[in-house]
Design a protein around this motif. Structure first.
Motif, PDB file in Angstrom:
ATOM      1  N   GLY A 174       0.838  -1.085  -0.197  1.00  9.52           N
ATOM      2  CA  GLY A 174      -0.055   0.133  -0.065  1.00  9.52           C
ATOM      3  C   GLY A 174       0.792   1.351   0.115  1.00  9.52           C
ATOM      4  N   VAL A 175       1.939   1.348   0.891  1.00  9.32           N
ATOM      5  CA  VAL A 175       2.811   2.426   0.745  1.00  9.32           C
ATOM      6  C   VAL A 175       3.474   2.701  -0.468  1.00  9.32           C
ATOM      7  N   TYR A 176       3.998   1.433  -0.962  1.00 10.67           N
ATOM      8  CA  TYR A 176       4.597   1.673  -2.200  1.00 10.67           C
ATOM      9  C   TYR A 176       3.813   2.366  -3.471  1.00 10.67           C
ATOM     10  N   ASP A 177       2.347   1.560  -3.263  1.00 15.56           N
ATOM     11  CA  ASP A 177       1.305   2.028  -4.459  1.00 15.56           C
ATOM     12  C   ASP A 177       1.070   3.550  -4.189  1.00 15.56           C
ATOM     13  N   GLY A 178       1.097   4.151  -3.029  1.00 12.37           N
ATOM     14  CA  GLY A 178       0.797   5.456  -2.943  1.00 12.37           C
ATOM     15  C   GLY A 178       1.802   6.180  -3.535  1.00 12.37           C
ATOM     16  N   VAL A 179       3.162   5.872  -3.313  1.00 10.13           N
ATOM     17  CA  VAL A 179       4.405   6.502  -3.683  1.00 10.13           C
ATOM     18  C   VAL A 179       4.520   6.614  -5.168  1.00 10.13           C
ATOM     19  N   LEU A 180       4.741   5.446  -5.533  1.00  9.97           N
ATOM     20  CA  LEU A 180       4.922   5.249  -7.162  1.00  9.97           C
ATOM     21  C   LEU A 180       3.848   4.412  -7.928  1.00  9.97           C
ATOM     22  N   GLY A 181       3.637   3.263  -7.754  1.00  7.34           N
ATOM     23  CA  GLY A 181       2.414   2.525  -8.138  1.00  7.34           C
ATOM     24  C   GLY A 181       2.375   1.437  -9.174  1.00  7.34           C
ATOM     25  N   PRO A 182       3.404   1.704 -10.090  1.00  8.48           N
ATOM     26  CA  PRO A 182       3.456   0.489 -11.150  1.00  8.48           C
ATOM     27  C   PRO A 182       3.995  -0.731 -10.802  1.00  8.48           C
TER      28      PRO A 182
END
Length: 283
Positions: A174-182
């Protein structure tokens, strides 16, 4: 992003709103391009995740758009696609709700935090780490042909370790998706397969539930902050809805073996894309 980089994309259509939202020029040709990108991304995301490797770069080609606007607008399309694909999966594949639902809750919290970080942390900080992780995941999948062919749970489904692993996975992704996403969906799929022992099909179904929550969490920050370019977001959303429905039905019909093959292809594309970007930033 300079106008010259995306000029050919805009030649297909007359400007619809002039400078648009926040200086972004919206044209008919651009809307049609993003509709097509959303369709392909929605199909890919429903099968195995990773639709952002198509959709986010397409948005970054828009003249005048900032990286944060592109990321925020991408989430509008993504949540539309994951809503449809998750509903399609849940009618035909039964995910482990005791793991997926709490993981989704923590993923939502992680995505809100990640979206906040996205406005202050340089993207270049994350790319080398992400590249190493994706290479490792792809190699792990290639070297274990039987991985994900059928469910082989690591822990009893009612155990604390089973739940804690799923929840930690949801929060971190979830943190990764908020920061960058792909690649978010791909990380969720391989996490459920490698860490919990789900089959690829079960992992795709569970991953869609969690991915929906990460998209919602990011939008809870991006929408009030005014980062979404709505005409473009609605275009990619329409494509994602059609692609998500088709992709989920394709994965269910063809099974875990097909999902595994698509995952390896997507992971390879992610490695090439991120590797090229990293190399270009160094040179």
């Amino acid at each position: 992003m300079s106008g010259s980089a995306a000029g050919p994309l805009l030649a297909a259509g007359e400007a619809l709103t002039g400078s648009g939202e926040g200086g972004v020029e919206v044209t008919l040709g651009l809307v049609l391009l993003l509709l097509a990108a959303g369709l392909v991304a929605g199909w890919l995301d429903a099968v195995v995740g990773g639709g952002g490797i198509i959709q986010l770069p397409a948005l970054l080609l828009v003249p005048g758009i900032t990286p944060v606007q592109a990321l925020a607008t991408n989430k509008v399309g993504s949540i539309a696609g994951t809503t449809v694909s998750a509903a399609t999966y849940l009618r035909r594949v039964s995910p482990d709700k005791s793991a997926a639902l709490p993981a989704a809750g923590l993923a939502l919290v992680g995505a809100v935090l990640g979206a906040m970080l996205a406005t202050v942390v340089p993207e270049a900080v994350f790319r080398p780490v992400i590249l190493v992780v994706i290479v490792g995941v792809a190699l792990f999948t290639l070297l274990k042909p039987s991985l994900g062919a059928e469910a082989m749970l690591r822990y009893p489904p009612d155990s604390k370790r089973h739940h804690a692993t799923a929840w930690a996975l949801g929060f971190c992704v979830g943190v990764y998706d908020g920061v960058l996403g792909p690649g978010t969906g791909s990380f969720l799929v391989i996490g459920f397969v490698a860490l919990l022992g789900f089959s690829f099909l079960q992992a795709s179904a569970s991953g869609k539930v969690v991915n929906w929550a990460t998209n919602l969490g990011a939008l809870l920050f991006f929408v009030p902050a005014g980062h979404v370019v709505w005409p473009l977001g609605l275009a990619v959303a329409a494509g994602n809805i059609a692609g998500g429905w088709l992709g989920a039905r394709t994965a269910i019909r063809l099974g875990s073996g097909f999902v595994r093959i698509v995952f390896i292809v997507v992971a390879s594309l992610l490695v090439l894309t991120l590797g090229w970007d990293l190399l270009a930033s160094v040179l």
